[in-house]
Design a protein around this motif. Structure first.
Motif, PDB file in Angstrom:
ATOM      1  N   VAL A   1      -9.023   0.842   0.418  1.00  0.00           N
ATOM      2  CA  VAL A   1      -8.996   2.227   0.056  1.00  0.00           C
ATOM      3  C   VAL A   1      -9.669   3.264   1.203  1.00  0.00           C
ATOM      4  CG1 VAL A   1      -9.887   3.986  -1.770  1.00  0.00           C
ATOM      5  CG2 VAL A   1      -9.430   1.742  -2.701  1.00  0.00           C
ATOM      6  N   SER A   2      -8.809   4.280   1.206  1.00  0.00           N
ATOM      7  CA  SER A   2      -9.154   5.523   2.391  1.00  0.00           C
ATOM      8  C   SER A   2      -9.034   6.715   1.795  1.00  0.00           C
ATOM      9  CB  SER A   2      -8.572   5.143   3.641  1.00  0.00           C
ATOM     10  OG  SER A   2      -8.967   6.190   4.626  1.00  0.00           O
ATOM     11  N   LEU A   3      -9.950   7.406   1.762  1.00  0.00           N
ATOM     12  CA  LEU A   3      -9.832   9.012   1.291  1.00  0.00           C
ATOM     13  C   LEU A   3     -10.377   9.823   2.557  1.00  0.00           C
ATOM     14  CD1 LEU A   3     -11.711   8.263  -1.972  1.00  0.00           C
ATOM     15  CD2 LEU A   3      -9.556   9.020  -1.950  1.00  0.00           C
ATOM     16  N   THR A   4      -9.344  10.551   3.015  1.00  0.00           N
ATOM     17  CA  THR A   4      -9.683  11.511   4.010  1.00  0.00           C
ATOM     18  C   THR A   4      -9.496  13.012   3.750  1.00  0.00           C
ATOM     19  OG1 THR A   4      -9.196   9.647   5.525  1.00  0.00           O
ATOM     20  CG2 THR A   4      -9.097  11.886   6.568  1.00  0.00           C
TER      21      THR A   4
ATOM     22  N   TYR B   1       0.782  -1.146   0.041  1.00  0.00           N
ATOM     23  CA  TYR B   1      -0.044  -0.178   0.052  1.00  0.00           C
ATOM     24  C   TYR B   1       1.004   1.180   0.016  1.00  0.00           C
ATOM     25  CZ  TYR B   1      -4.163  -2.479   0.482  1.00  0.00           C
ATOM     26  OH  TYR B   1      -5.293  -3.632   0.127  1.00  0.00           O
ATOM     27  N   GLY B   2       0.172   2.374  -0.516  1.00  0.00           N
ATOM     28  CA  GLY B   2       0.899   3.558  -0.362  1.00  0.00           C
ATOM     29  C   GLY B   2       0.077   4.701   0.070  1.00  0.00           C
ATOM     30  N   ILE B   3       0.799   5.707   0.543  1.00  0.00           N
ATOM     31  CA  ILE B   3      -0.097   6.645   1.331  1.00  0.00           C
ATOM     32  C   ILE B   3       0.246   7.916   0.708  1.00  0.00           C
ATOM     33  CG2 ILE B   3      -0.986   8.132   3.350  1.00  0.00           C
ATOM     34  CD1 ILE B   3       0.305   5.470   4.851  1.00  0.00           C
ATOM     35  N   ALA B   4      -0.846   8.526  -0.202  1.00  0.00           N
ATOM     36  CA  ALA B   4      -0.507   9.728  -1.161  1.00  0.00           C
ATOM     37  C   ALA B   4      -1.204  10.912  -0.272  1.00  0.00           C
ATOM     38  CB  ALA B   4      -1.276   9.554  -2.397  1.00  0.00           C
TER      39      ALA B   4
ATOM     40  N   GLY C   1      -8.009  20.890  -1.760  1.00  0.00           N
ATOM     41  CA  GLY C   1      -9.129  21.047  -2.663  1.00  0.00           C
ATOM     42  C   GLY C   1      -9.046  20.023  -3.754  1.00  0.00           C
ATOM     43  N   ALA C   2      -8.111  19.073  -3.654  1.00  0.00           N
ATOM     44  CA  ALA C   2      -7.902  18.374  -4.956  1.00  0.00           C
ATOM     45  C   ALA C   2      -9.088  17.383  -5.285  1.00  0.00           C
ATOM     46  CB  ALA C   2      -6.760  17.531  -5.033  1.00  0.00           C
ATOM     47  N   PRO C   3      -9.514  17.185  -6.329  1.00  0.00           N
ATOM     48  CA  PRO C   3     -10.973  16.385  -6.372  1.00  0.00           C
ATOM     49  C   PRO C   3     -10.426  14.797  -5.998  1.00  0.00           C
ATOM     50  CG  PRO C   3      -9.913  16.833  -8.670  1.00  0.00           C
ATOM     51  CD  PRO C   3      -9.301  17.680  -7.823  1.00  0.00           C
ATOM     52  N   LEU C   4     -11.320  14.136  -5.896  1.00  0.00           N
ATOM     53  CA  LEU C   4     -11.085  12.776  -5.458  1.00  0.00           C
ATOM     54  C   LEU C   4     -10.478  11.910  -6.732  1.00  0.00           C
ATOM     55  CD1 LEU C   4     -14.245  11.658  -3.584  1.00  0.00           C
ATOM     56  CD2 LEU C   4     -12.027  12.593  -2.694  1.00  0.00           C
ATOM     57  N   PRO C   5      -9.391  11.336  -6.674  1.00  0.00           N
ATOM     58  CA  PRO C   5      -8.763  10.885  -7.808  1.00  0.00           C
ATOM     59  C   PRO C   5      -9.389   9.565  -8.023  1.00  0.00           C
ATOM     60  CG  PRO C   5      -7.436  10.535  -5.880  1.00  0.00           C
ATOM     61  CD  PRO C   5      -8.580  11.283  -5.442  1.00  0.00           C
ATOM     62  N   ALA C   6      -9.443   9.362  -9.729  1.00  0.00           N
ATOM     63  CA  ALA C   6      -9.981   8.051 -10.156  1.00  0.00           C
ATOM     64  C   ALA C   6      -9.005   6.751  -9.788  1.00  0.00           C
ATOM     65  CB  ALA C   6     -10.175   8.200 -11.571  1.00  0.00           C
ATOM     66  N   TRP C   7      -7.477   7.373  -9.877  1.00  0.00           N
ATOM     67  CA  TRP C   7      -6.506   5.973  -9.603  1.00  0.00           C
ATOM     68  C   TRP C   7      -6.585   5.633  -8.175  1.00  0.00           C
ATOM     69  CZ3 TRP C   7      -3.730   7.604  -5.490  1.00  0.00           C
ATOM     70  CH2 TRP C   7      -3.330   9.238  -5.247  1.00  0.00           C
ATOM     71  N   GLY C   8      -7.239   6.324  -7.198  1.00  0.00           N
ATOM     72  CA  GLY C   8      -7.292   5.943  -5.987  1.00  0.00           C
ATOM     73  C   GLY C   8      -8.457   4.672  -5.592  1.00  0.00           C
TER      74      GLY C   8
ATOM     75  N   GLU D   1      -5.267  18.959   3.585  1.00  0.00           N
ATOM     76  CA  GLU D   1      -4.963  17.937   2.723  1.00  0.00           C
ATOM     77  C   GLU D   1      -6.095  16.864   2.392  1.00  0.00           C
ATOM     78  OE1 GLU D   1      -2.427  14.400   4.442  1.00  0.00           O
ATOM     79  OE2 GLU D   1      -2.527  15.492   6.210  1.00  0.00           O
ATOM     80  N   LEU D   2      -5.603  16.198   1.310  1.00  0.00           N
ATOM     81  CA  LEU D   2      -6.627  15.008   0.915  1.00  0.00           C
ATOM     82  C   LEU D   2      -5.653  13.809   0.973  1.00  0.00           C
ATOM     83  CD1 LEU D   2      -9.137  13.522  -0.003  1.00  0.00           C
ATOM     84  CD2 LEU D   2      -8.291  14.452  -2.519  1.00  0.00           C
ATOM     85  N   SER D   3      -5.968  12.898   1.915  1.00  0.00           N
ATOM     86  CA  SER D   3      -4.899  11.697   1.944  1.00  0.00           C
ATOM     87  C   SER D   3      -5.823  10.498   1.090  1.00  0.00           C
ATOM     88  CB  SER D   3      -4.682  11.434   3.335  1.00  0.00           C
ATOM     89  OG  SER D   3      -3.802  12.207   3.961  1.00  0.00           O
ATOM     90  N   VAL D   4      -4.909   9.791   0.558  1.00  0.00           N
ATOM     91  CA  VAL D   4      -5.512   8.659  -0.162  1.00  0.00           C
ATOM     92  C   VAL D   4      -4.684   7.472   0.137  1.00  0.00           C
ATOM     93  CG1 VAL D   4      -5.977   7.674  -2.387  1.00  0.00           C
ATOM     94  CG2 VAL D   4      -6.177  10.113  -2.298  1.00  0.00           C
TER      95      VAL D   4
END
Length: 138
Positions: free
Chosen positions: A35-38, A14-17, A22-29, A43-46
């Motif tokens: 999968v966790s989006l916070t 796994y990776g933590i990005a 204000g970035a949009p939710l990335p399709a690659w995530g 920040e936006l962490s993926v």
């Protein structure tokens, strides 16, 4: 120890990005595996399987994930502390992500065997590792 948790090792690395707040939710995530989006004001962490994170994104790679087999009641105290404590007390870094039904403990892949040994010694049950380093269990 008052709390015993069953931990399920998830397949894959796994990776933590980190993206701008204000970035949009990335399709690659999105995709297989955990999968966790916070999003916070900063920040936006993926968190996702690392092979999906683009090279030009700020990221930290080579994490392994242990799912805490839940669900746990929201008021149930000590669940996360019972797994973070034995690992961090021995100087190993962790990253924790929580969901409605459970929690996920990430440790660096190089520390994974040691972390599992520490968790087992603390009375937790580690399920057999899922086969392979490919797509993880969702």
């Amino acid at each position: 120890m008052a709390v015993t948790v069953r931990l399920v090792p998830l397949a894959g690395r796994y990776g933590i990005a980190r993206l701008a707040p204000g970035a949009p939710l990335p399709a690659w995530g999105d995709g297989p595996g955990f999968v966790s989006l916070t999003r916070t004001a900063d920040e936006l962490s993926v968190v996702c399987l690392q092979d999906r994170i683009p090279a030009d994104v700020r990221r930290d790679l080579d994490w392994r994930c242990l799912a805490l087999a839940g669900p746990f009641a929201f008021g149930e105290a000590g669940i996360v502390a019972s797994v973070v404590g034995p690992v961090s007390a021995h100087g190993l870094g962790v990253f924790v992500a929580s969901t409605f039904d459970g929690d996920h403990l990430l440790v660096k892949a190089a520390d994974f065997a040691a972390a599992c040994g520490l968790l087992a010694a603390a009375g937790h049950r580690i399920d057999p590792a899922e086969a392979g380093e490919g797509e993880g269990r969702a």
